[in-house]
Each structure stands twice: as C-alpha cells, then as structure tokens.
Design a protein around this motif. Sequence first.
Motif, mmCIF file in Angstrom:
data_model
loop_
_atom_site.group_PDB
_atom_site.id
_atom_site.type_symbol
_atom_site.label_atom_id
_atom_site.label_comp_id
_atom_site.label_asym_id
_atom_site.label_seq_id
_atom_site.Cartn_x
_atom_site.Cartn_y
_atom_site.Cartn_z
ATOM 1 N N GLN A 279 -11.103 -4.397 -4.913
ATOM 2 C CA GLN A 279 -10.137 -4.246 -5.997
ATOM 3 C C GLN A 279 -8.948 -5.157 -5.721
ATOM 4 N N GLU A 280 -7.978 -5.109 -6.594
ATOM 5 C CA GLU A 280 -6.781 -5.930 -6.403
ATOM 6 C C GLU A 280 -6.004 -5.434 -5.192
ATOM 7 N N TRP A 282 -3.406 -7.659 -3.883
ATOM 8 C CA TRP A 282 -2.075 -8.305 -3.942
ATOM 9 C C TRP A 282 -1.866 -8.862 -5.335
ATOM 10 N N ARG A 283 -0.624 -8.730 -5.796
ATOM 11 C CA ARG A 283 -0.221 -9.361 -7.067
ATOM 12 C C ARG A 283 1.208 -9.830 -6.912
ATOM 13 N N TYR A 318 -0.949 -7.187 1.677
ATOM 14 C CA TYR A 318 -1.916 -6.472 0.860
ATOM 15 C C TYR A 318 -1.454 -5.042 0.601
ATOM 16 N N ASP A 337 -11.221 -12.673 -2.045
ATOM 17 C CA ASP A 337 -11.440 -13.805 -2.946
ATOM 18 C C ASP A 337 -11.371 -15.135 -2.205
ATOM 19 N N ALA A 342 -9.617 -16.910 -6.481
ATOM 20 C CA ALA A 342 -8.206 -16.587 -6.692
ATOM 21 C C ALA A 342 -7.583 -17.495 -7.742
ATOM 22 N N ARG A 345 -8.198 -16.379 -11.214
ATOM 23 C CA ARG A 345 -7.403 -15.222 -11.624
ATOM 24 C C ARG A 345 -5.990 -15.612 -12.053
ATOM 25 N N SER A 385 -3.074 -13.023 -8.398
ATOM 26 C CA SER A 385 -3.546 -11.854 -7.671
ATOM 27 C C SER A 385 -4.706 -12.228 -6.757
ATOM 28 N N HIS A 387 -8.142 -10.211 -4.819
ATOM 29 C CA HIS A 387 -8.966 -9.022 -4.728
ATOM 30 C C HIS A 387 -9.731 -9.020 -3.404
#
Length: 503
Positions: A279-280, A282-283, A318, A337, A342, A345, A385, A387
């Motif tokens: 899942q995600e 970091w954003r 993270y 990723d 990445a 995204r 982001s 993942h």
Amino acid sequence: MRFYTVDDSLKEAIDKGMAAVRVRVSLDFAGNGVFETVSERDIIEASFFGLKETAGGTTARGELLLDNTSGNYAYSGNGAGREVRVSFSLGEGLPWFQRFVLYVDHKGFQDIRGPGRRRLVRLALGDRSVFLRRSDESRDWTQHEVFTYSVVCDKTQPEKSLVHLIAKRAGIEAADIDCATIPIALPYVKLTKNIWAELSELATAYRCHLECPVEKPLVFAHSPYQAEPDTADDGNPEGSASYIFSGRDIFYLRKTARAERYRNTVRLKINMPVVLEKQEIWRYTDPPVLYDDGMTDFYPFRLINLRSIVLGEYEAKYRVRDEKGNERAVLYADNIDTVEEATERLMFDGCSFAYSHYDVTTRHDRAYITIEVEKRKEGDLVIASIHGRSIVLDLNRSCFLRDSNAVDLQGTCALNVTGSYFSEDVVNGRPQYEDWAARELADRLQERREFTVKTHRALFHGRVGATVQIKANGETVQGTVNAFSLRYKRDAAFVAAFRIMEE
C-alpha cells in the motif's frame, strides 16, 4: 530430557557405588590447540556447577585448584580464554566420560604462593555462554542487526532461522548447533542485546532448553512447539526418570516451599510486529500547500521558494494509516516501487516533474529521493507517493489470563511479562503468545516444592533439565533438575548435589 548416556561398564560401576571417582583435566596451556593432561595427583579440588538461569539459558561454571609445588604449571601469559576439557571415570580400567568443555576466565592462571614451598594454581572456568555474553563489547552501537521474515529455528534453512542467524554473529555455524525445528514465523526482529541474552529470551518465549554443552557449541531443543517428537537418546520415553534417588543414595535431603513462584494471573503485553499488504507508505505533504476549488491539495514549486526535495537527499520516511486514519511508523518495508513505478504515480500541473535520485535500498524505513523540476519553469505537484509492503508495530498487544477460583481463594497474584520474540502464528487453535501465556499460567498455578539432594554417587552425567525421582520417607516425587554441583577433593569423598523442582 535425560541424563547423559554413559558407557555400560561405567553405569554398572556407578550403580554399585564401590569405586572412587576420578577426574581428568586437559588444558590448552599454550593456546596453540595442543592439550596437556594435568597429573591426577596434582588436582587438589575440582568443583563444577550448572544451573538454569531466570533469563532462560542453562550455564556451567567450574573451579580448579592444582598443586604446583614442582612448578609444572609456570606458563607465560595470563591464560585467559584457554580451553579446558574435563572427564570423569571410576576406579581403574574403566573408560573416561568427557563431561565439560570450559574456558579459563579473565583472571587467567592464578599463581598462588603460600608458606614454605607451597605453590598452587587456581583456575576459574566458564562455558561458551561467557563469550556469548561479551559479544556486544565490540559491537557497533550505532547499528542494530535486523532480521525479517524468519522462523524461530530450522536447520534445513539456516539463512531464515533466527537461532542460526543470531548464533552466527558469534561465529557459531549451522553444523555447530543441535536444534529442533520450530517453524513459527517472526516477521521482524531487532537485536539490541548480547547474543546470549537474545538466545535466552528466544528460549523463554518457546520454552526451549538452551545450553553450551560438551557435544555441541550450542543446543536449542526440547520445546513443546517443535515439529519433531521429543525423544530420549537412550530409548526410554522422554519425561521418564533418568535416575531414582533412594535412601541408600542420599545423605542430605532438604525440602523447600517455592511459594514465590506461584501466580494465578498472567498479564502479557507486547509490541507485535505485523505485516501489511502492499500500500502507500509515503506521500509528499511538505508545506506550503494550496487547495483548489474541489479542496484537492497541491504543492506549488516556484523558483523563489526552492523546496528541500528539489535540493537533494530528501528523507521520505515511511508511514501508513490504519483504518481509523492514524499514522503508524513503518519499521521495515520491501517490495517497494521501482523508480519507474514511482514516476508513474507522479501527478502534476504546469512543468514536468521526475525523480533524479531514488534510493530505497540504503534504509528499510525510509527512501532518499530528489525530484527534478523542468528547468526554468514553474508548476504544481499534486501527488508524489511510494507504495510497498510494510511491517509495523501493533502497540500494546495484550493477553490477560487468570484462574478465577484461585483468585477468589488467594487474591490476585499476577505475573507481568513482555518480550520481543512472541508470534501471532496460530498454535493449538490460538496465537502463540496466548498459548504461551496459558502454559505459563498452568505451570505457575502449581504449588511446587524444591528438593536439594546430596549423594556420594558418581552422578557426573547428570544435567540441568533432566527428569529424576526421589523416593524417601515413603514418598515418591518426580521433578526436574534446575541446578547441580559436582565436588571432587583429592582427600575426600566425591559429592554430587542436585536442586530438583517438583513437577
């Protein structure tokens, strides 16, 4: 567990109890791997001890006092760390049984000179666990070793076996370990203590016998969680008595109530590492942030306000969000990723954005990245982001068990437990940590007695963890050896003492 197996002729001599105990000591005096046997008449005293530690391991110690009147043991160097091999026999013509491999402690060869020509050498000895306790002395205190997606113990896959991975840090290879297969998974372990402390904690969590005996540098076995059946080496069922103490053996017997062990409540609280789906993790959220008419956030990149992520070596720590929206730090992430994934995204307006630096291998809890903005242009970053699959801590996972009848009778008497090696793998229909707590409660509810038995019998093959019986005063008690001592004196009878916890 059972006593060590000895030669049939030795066993017969032990049962008869007529011959004197003999001790043979061989030392690597020069530290070159060549062992010299000490003259038996020079051994004034030899004492050896073994005990089950509260922390979980089993250790052995010893002490030798040698007559050095002739100056035979005047060796250069202090002798610390030299190997000492100890064997026992009875009378004349019988085989020797090697019982201990010990090492001279940090005091080395202690040269003692008394009145007249009296000279002695005293040696304090310890088993290999002494070295494992000191394994952190040369450790890099800025880095902790981390193991992921391992099992407790598996000799067929030592690269994924925690026992083997931990022991390898002390130079103990897979061939040097006698172990059981415990296929319970542990997704994340960080070593912060010395090797012996870590192995002892692991042994406690899986109710294992941990020892550095004579036959192997390390033993990790006899666990209720192991895959293979726990059988005795001599063909008798495991759990049957290795030896039966009777009135003809015992010259000293003491019974002690161990009321301090009694507990009727177990409170287990642990921080449990758990594995999440990809899942995600970091954003980008650094201010300044603006919002459009639909309240979608975006991040303007302007020449007059260069952001740290553009300047380079930005730490993308993270994080994941749980079902309640709370952020949780990621201990370890993999299946992350690639730079191409990445980049796909990335969402932006105006000029183009791309990763000029993308490092997800240096650390497992963060990435080091740099975003490059199209030269001499300005734009807005909408989404950046990464993942990945992550391991996070489930804080304060707890298990609370109590025996209501016992609490009503005696009030709450609680045992508070924590640890690093419990697992949520299902054992006997419940998570392992709950199964452990149930076993601990059942064990602690028993009001046990401890017996101290002393005998002149040559029970030098006795060991901690072995099952024995005591028959005295019309009572038969079965128990487990928790400690022993073997005392040899040149001019006195041999004494073997055992501390036995009632089962």
